[in-house]
Every structure is written in C-alpha cells, then in structure tokens.
Design an enzyme around this catalytic site. Structure first.
Site, PDB file in Angstrom:
ATOM      1  N   ASP A  56      -0.871  -3.510  -6.256  1.00 49.50           N
ATOM      2  CA  ASP A  56       0.615  -3.158  -6.566  1.00 49.50           C
ATOM      3  C   ASP A  56       1.864  -2.957  -6.183  1.00 49.50           C
ATOM      4  OD1 ASP A  56       0.334  -0.590  -8.692  1.00 49.50           O
ATOM      5  OD2 ASP A  56       1.119   0.817  -6.762  1.00 49.50           O
ATOM      6  N   ARG A  61       8.274   3.667   4.652  1.00 50.00           N
ATOM      7  CA  ARG A  61       6.865   3.621   3.837  1.00 50.00           C
ATOM      8  C   ARG A  61       5.749   4.561   4.427  1.00 50.00           C
ATOM      9  NH1 ARG A  61       8.365   3.913  -1.677  1.00 50.00           N
ATOM     10  NH2 ARG A  61       6.554   2.760  -2.462  1.00 50.00           N
ATOM     11  N   ASP A 111       2.406  -3.332   3.956  1.00 52.13           N
ATOM     12  CA  ASP A 111       3.156  -2.799   3.760  1.00 52.13           C
ATOM     13  C   ASP A 111       4.274  -3.273   4.498  1.00 52.13           C
ATOM     14  OD1 ASP A 111       4.190  -0.746   1.061  1.00 52.13           O
ATOM     15  OD2 ASP A 111       5.760  -1.202   2.350  1.00 52.13           O
ATOM     16  N   CYS A 157       3.804   0.311 -12.227  1.00 46.42           N
ATOM     17  CA  CYS A 157       4.183   1.136 -13.020  1.00 46.42           C
ATOM     18  C   CYS A 157       5.290   0.500 -14.205  1.00 46.42           C
ATOM     19  CB  CYS A 157       4.860   1.989 -12.435  1.00 46.42           C
ATOM     20  SG  CYS A 157       5.820   1.791 -11.121  1.00 46.42           S
ATOM     21  N   ALA A 213       0.838  -0.988   0.194  1.00 47.23           N
ATOM     22  CA  ALA A 213      -0.287  -0.404   0.192  1.00 47.23           C
ATOM     23  C   ALA A 213       0.678   1.773   0.224  1.00 47.23           C
ATOM     24  CB  ALA A 213      -1.474   0.321   1.016  1.00 47.23           C
ATOM     25  N   ALA A 214       1.619   1.300   0.374  1.00 46.02           N
ATOM     26  CA  ALA A 214       2.503   2.315   0.674  1.00 46.02           C
ATOM     27  C   ALA A 214       3.217   3.369  -0.576  1.00 46.02           C
ATOM     28  CB  ALA A 214       3.704   2.561   1.565  1.00 46.02           C
TER      29      ALA A 214
HETATM   30  N1  SAM Z   1       0.222   1.781  -3.764  1.00 49.15           N
HETATM   31  C1  SAM Z   1       0.919   2.125  -3.796  1.00 49.15           C
HETATM   32  C2  SAM Z   1       0.545   3.556  -3.750  1.00 49.15           C
HETATM   33  O1  SAM Z   1      -0.166   3.681  -5.024  1.00 49.15           O
HETATM   34  O2  SAM Z   1       0.726   4.654  -3.285  1.00 49.15           O
HETATM   35  C3  SAM Z   1       2.533   2.123  -4.385  1.00 49.15           C
HETATM   36  C4  SAM Z   1       2.863   0.289  -4.089  1.00 49.15           C
HETATM   37  S1  SAM Z   1       4.614   0.760  -4.573  1.00 49.15           S
HETATM   38  C5  SAM Z   1       4.418   0.299  -5.850  1.00 49.15           C
HETATM   39  C6  SAM Z   1       5.302  -1.286  -3.700  1.00 49.15           C
HETATM   40  C7  SAM Z   1       5.372  -1.321  -2.315  1.00 49.15           C
HETATM   41  O3  SAM Z   1       5.238  -2.624  -1.739  1.00 49.15           O
HETATM   42  C8  SAM Z   1       6.147  -0.844  -1.741  1.00 49.15           C
HETATM   43  O4  SAM Z   1       5.897   0.584  -0.604  1.00 49.15           O
HETATM   44  C9  SAM Z   1       7.513  -2.113  -0.978  1.00 49.15           C
HETATM   45  O5  SAM Z   1       7.679  -1.798   0.867  1.00 49.15           O
HETATM   46  C10 SAM Z   1       5.403  -2.787  -0.791  1.00 49.15           C
HETATM   47  N2  SAM Z   1       5.925  -4.297  -0.690  1.00 49.15           N
HETATM   48  C11 SAM Z   1       6.649  -5.482  -1.269  1.00 49.15           C
HETATM   49  N3  SAM Z   1       7.116  -6.239  -0.908  1.00 49.15           N
HETATM   50  C12 SAM Z   1       5.532  -6.686  -0.324  1.00 49.15           C
HETATM   51  C13 SAM Z   1       5.418  -7.819   0.215  1.00 49.15           C
HETATM   52  N4  SAM Z   1       5.842  -8.848   0.743  1.00 49.15           N
HETATM   53  N5  SAM Z   1       4.519  -7.493   1.204  1.00 49.15           N
HETATM   54  C14 SAM Z   1       3.827  -6.145   1.330  1.00 49.15           C
HETATM   55  N6  SAM Z   1       4.345  -5.153   0.991  1.00 49.15           N
HETATM   56  C15 SAM Z   1       4.992  -5.349  -0.064  1.00 49.15           C
END
Ligand code: SAM
Length: 465
Positions: free
Chosen positions: A305, A263, A258, A359, A235-236
């Site tokens: 995402d 973040r 997240d 993205c 989410a972050a």
């Molecule tokens: N959806 C967010 C937004 O619109 O602001 C952007 C998300 S960003 C593309 C991907 C996020 O996935 C990162 O903040 C990362 O820390 C998190 N992430 C990566 N692996 C993860 C996991 N196994 N479980 C939860 N979060 C994860």
C-alpha cells in the site's frame, strides 16, 4: 473515425492529460468538429452521473469488450442526449440489452438526490455532497472484542441497531442515531456520515478502529490465515497491519516496514492499543529488504500500500478540490516508485498472493503500475477476479483490468481507492516452474518439484477462481 469512437478517444486523452478538449477535438481526424466538441462537452459535464449509473448497472462487467470512455459516450446518448444518431449502428443493439437497467439506475439516482430533471443532477455541489455523505465506518477489532459486544454497547448508549444492510441504499438512508452492519464486510459497522466517534471509550481502548470501508478491503482480500508469514511493505500508520493481525488471530508473523520514523512510532502506539502482538516493525526502505533473506522464506503474503498522490482521499476531495489532478512530474515519480516496489514484492520467492492498493484515482498509479508489473513477469502471476458484485471495476486499459476494484463516494459510498489482487500462477505438480515459464528452454524433463500449497481462508471477498 465514427463520432462515438472519436468522442471516446478525446475523453480518454483529457483524462490522461494529453491536452484540452478543444485541442484534442481539433487534432482528431473527425470532420464535424462542432458536433464532436458538443458531444464531448456534454458527456464530460455529466461524467460523475454517468460513472455512477454505469457502475450500478454493471454495464462494463457484462460487456467486457466495451471501453469505459466509449460506454460513457453511448450511455450519455441513450439516457441524456437526443438518442443515437444515424440509427446507432452496432451500438444500438448492444446498449439496448441494458437500456431498462440503465434507465432504472438513472431514475434511482434522481430519487436518491431528490431531483426530477437530469440537469438537477449537475448541481455543482454534487461532488462535495457525495463526499460528505460517505458514512462513518467502524471496524470492530476482533483481537479485543466482537461485533455483538460493540453493538450492545452502542445500543446501551441510545443508538438503534438496524441489523445487516442488504444494499448500499440502506447505507445511504442512515440517519440520526441508527447504525447497521455492512452488507459485505463482516465486523464493519456503519453509522451516519457526521457521527464523530474519536472520543468514544471503545475507540480509545482499541476495541474498534475508525477505518474507511475501501481501506478494509486490502487485508480482507489478502486473507492470510492464522499462522502465516506476511510482509506489510509500506505499513505506517498501520490500520491495515492491525486488520491483518486480527484476521490472523495474532498467530504467525507480520514483517512491517516503513521509512518514516515518526509514522512508525505512531504505528507502534496504535498497534499496542489494538492488542497486536504478531508484528515486527522495522524502519527500513522496502526496496532494500532482501527477498533472499532466510527470515522471509515463509512469506506467502504481501500487502503493498505504497505512498501515492492521495487523490482519492475524502479530506483532500473536500478541502482541496484540485487535488484530484497531481502534476505530471509528481505522478511520474510516484508511479516509478510504486512500479519498483511492486516488482520487488513479486520477487519474493515464496510469495503466493499479493494485494496492491492506493488511495489514488489516477490510472498511472493504479492500472498502469499493475499492468507493467505483470508484463515484467510474463506468465508468473495473474490478477484474481474478486468481489464479482462490487460495482466499480478497474479501468479497462488492458485485458483483465476489470478484475481490479475501484472505489469512490459516488459508486461505493467510500473514499476513492484502487485494489488489485495478484496471485502466483500455480504450476501443475508434474511441471516445474522453470518448465512452465520457459517451455522452449527446458526440452528435457525437469526434476519434479512439489507444488507449494498455502492454506486459504474462505472470505466474503474470495471469488471462485
Ligand atoms: N498501509 C498504511 C495503513 O493502512 O495505515 C498506509 C501506508 S501509506 C499509504 C504509505 C507509507 O509508505 C507511508 O507511511 C510512507 O512512509 C511509506 N513508504 C514510502 N516509501 C517507502 C519505502 N521505500 N519503504 C517503506 N515504506 C515506504
């Protein structure tokens, strides 16, 4: 193999990093190597132009069986080359049906770029030019205000409001202190590209969010109604989470996960600023969130995402032009995680609708992830055909991939993006889920199970399905 099919196959190989143009041309079974090499190089040179023309003419939407690489070669021959060779065979009548539209779109592109010759479309600056022409999108935060009030505020500051845009051309033409309402997304205002609103009082007060249009699509297409339970898996920093909360009018529950503590802390500040009160944040690996946990019993909606290569991000495209091609190893690792995360999300028992987005421009992180997840759940889920008028569709790598959306500065005036909307296949109320998925294994009548129905809000994005 015929020339056009051979050229399409080389282009696909180059895109999938199977080798260089030269290497793939020499290893092709096509006899006239020189002719094939010249055609591939020319098509590749005009690749961005051809993508833009094909997308705005809607060619792949009308000709569902036409593969994107072959379409590119054929449209090159028709518009930019010397015309079809050897009479064009079966391709001539097919492309002939679209010839007028394709020509008109090429002419429009030239007018837009202010050039008269095809070669002038090849300006090396074209890519960064189109990236830097992406407008500034402003998503009005309906938890705190409404579009009319934000429009009035900007008008009082000397901006001139032009009403709702009717096409992308209106957005392209934006200049100076003019602004518009987006033609597709409600509550999305559009300003000229260089408008900097980071210090704007309404932004600082959380009344609007600076968010690219493509990144507004996932929440809009998930469309959870107020009162629903939603998981935002990765989410972050939370732009999509706050959009979900706004669509839900802060009613219901968003479980946002997240892994990254920093973040998440930033996200908590942003959500507070945006007035989000229906969200529960957790520093947790989404893959470790148990689908059988009773807390998620009512989760009908998931937004996924995940981390990706970011190859479609505008800043990367401008600052690191090579960032569009992450290494094979990195892609493989990312796609592995994305694949696991998507399959995990699909295992939540009450899930009805999921949006998967990245993205990234890479097929490995997009169409391939979606295809594999659907294959691992045969018959249980389907891709939903959304936004029929959206010009840039998923690469035709498997049947139905055109239901996915792609976005790019050239075709949609946004950052590079990918979106797939997946829905559980509804089981007729007279048939149990188990029966529907494995009819051979359940010969005796199964106990009737009531169909789970979820309220669905009508949005501009929800296509008739
Ligand atoms: N959806 C967010 C937004 O619109 O602001 C952007 C998300 S960003 C593309 C991907 C996020 O996935 C990162 O903040 C990362 O820390 C998190 N992430 C990566 N692996 C993860 C996991 N196994 N479980 C939860 N979060 C994860």
């Amino acid at each position: 193999m015929a020339l056009y099919a051979a050229a399409a196959s080389v282009l696909a190989g180059v895109e999938n990093r199977q080798g260089s143009i030269k290497g793939l041309v020499y290893s092709s079974s096509f006899q006239n190597v020189k002719q094939l090499y010249a055609l591939v190089c020319e098509t590749q040179r005009y690749s961005a132009v051809l993508d833009a023309v094909i997308a705005s003419a809607g060619l792949l939407r009308s000709e569902k069986k036409l593969r994107p690489h072959l379409a590119k070669v054929l449209v090159y021959e028709l518009l930019l080359g010397k015309g079809f060779r050897g009479g064009g065979g079966r391709w001539k009548p097919l492309l002939g049906r679209h010839q007028a539209r394709l020509k008109a779109e090429l002419a429009r592109l030239k007018v837009h770029r202010g050039v008269s010759r095809n070669e002038d479309l090849l300006d090396v600056g074209t890519k960064s030019e189109s990236v830097s022409q992406v407008p500034r999108f402003v998503r009005v935060n309906t938890l705190k205000t409404c579009s009319d009030d934000v429009v009035d505020y900007f008008k009082r500051q000397g901006f001139s409001y032009q009403g709702r845009a009717s096409s992308l051309d209106d957005l392209r033409a934006l200049k100076g202190k003019h602004f518009l309402l987006d033609p597709l997304l409600p509550e999305l205002l559009v300003f000229p590209a260089q408008t900097d609103l980071h210090e704007h009082p309404l932004y600082r007060a959380g009344h609007f969010i600076l968010q690219d249009k493509a990144s507004c699509l996932p929440a809009m297409l998930l469309a959870p109604p107020p009162g629903s339970h939603v998981i935002d898996a990765c989410a972050a920093p939370g732009n999509k989470t706050s959009h979900l909360a706004a669509l839900m009018k802060n009613q219901g529950k968003i479980f946002a996960f997240d892994l990254d503590a920093k973040r998440l802390a930033f996200m908590a500040t942003l959500l507070a600023r945006a007035g989000v009160s229906c969200c529960e944040l957790a520093e947790k690996d989404f893959l470790a969130v148990s689908p059988s946990d009773p807390r998620y019993r009512q989760v009908h909606y998931i937004l996924l995402d995940p981390s990706c290569s970011g190859s479609g991000m505008l800043t990367r495209q401008l600052e690191e032009p090579g960032a569009g091609t992450p290494s094979k190893e990195r892609l493989c690792a990312l796609a592995g995680f994305q694949q696991r995360a998507l399959c995990h999300a699909l295992s939540f028992p009450s899930l009805q609708r999921l949006v998967y987005s990245t993205c990234s421009l890479c097929q490995e992180e997009n169409e391939e992830v979606v295809r594999d997840a659907l294959q691992q759940n045969p018959g249980a889920f389907r891709l939903v055909p959304v936004l029929p008028s959206w010009p840039h569709r998923g690469l035709g790598t498997f049947p139905g991939a055109e239901h996915c959306l792609r976005a790019s500065p050239e075709t949609t005036l946004t950052g590079g993006f990918f979106i797939a909307v997946i829905e559980r296949v509804e089981v007729p109320s007279s048939v149990s889920q188990a029966e529907a998925l494995a009819p051979d294994l359940t010969p005796s009548p199964a106990p009737k199970r009531k169909k789970r129905r979820i309220g669905r809000r009508k949005t501009a994005g929800a296509a008739p399905t």
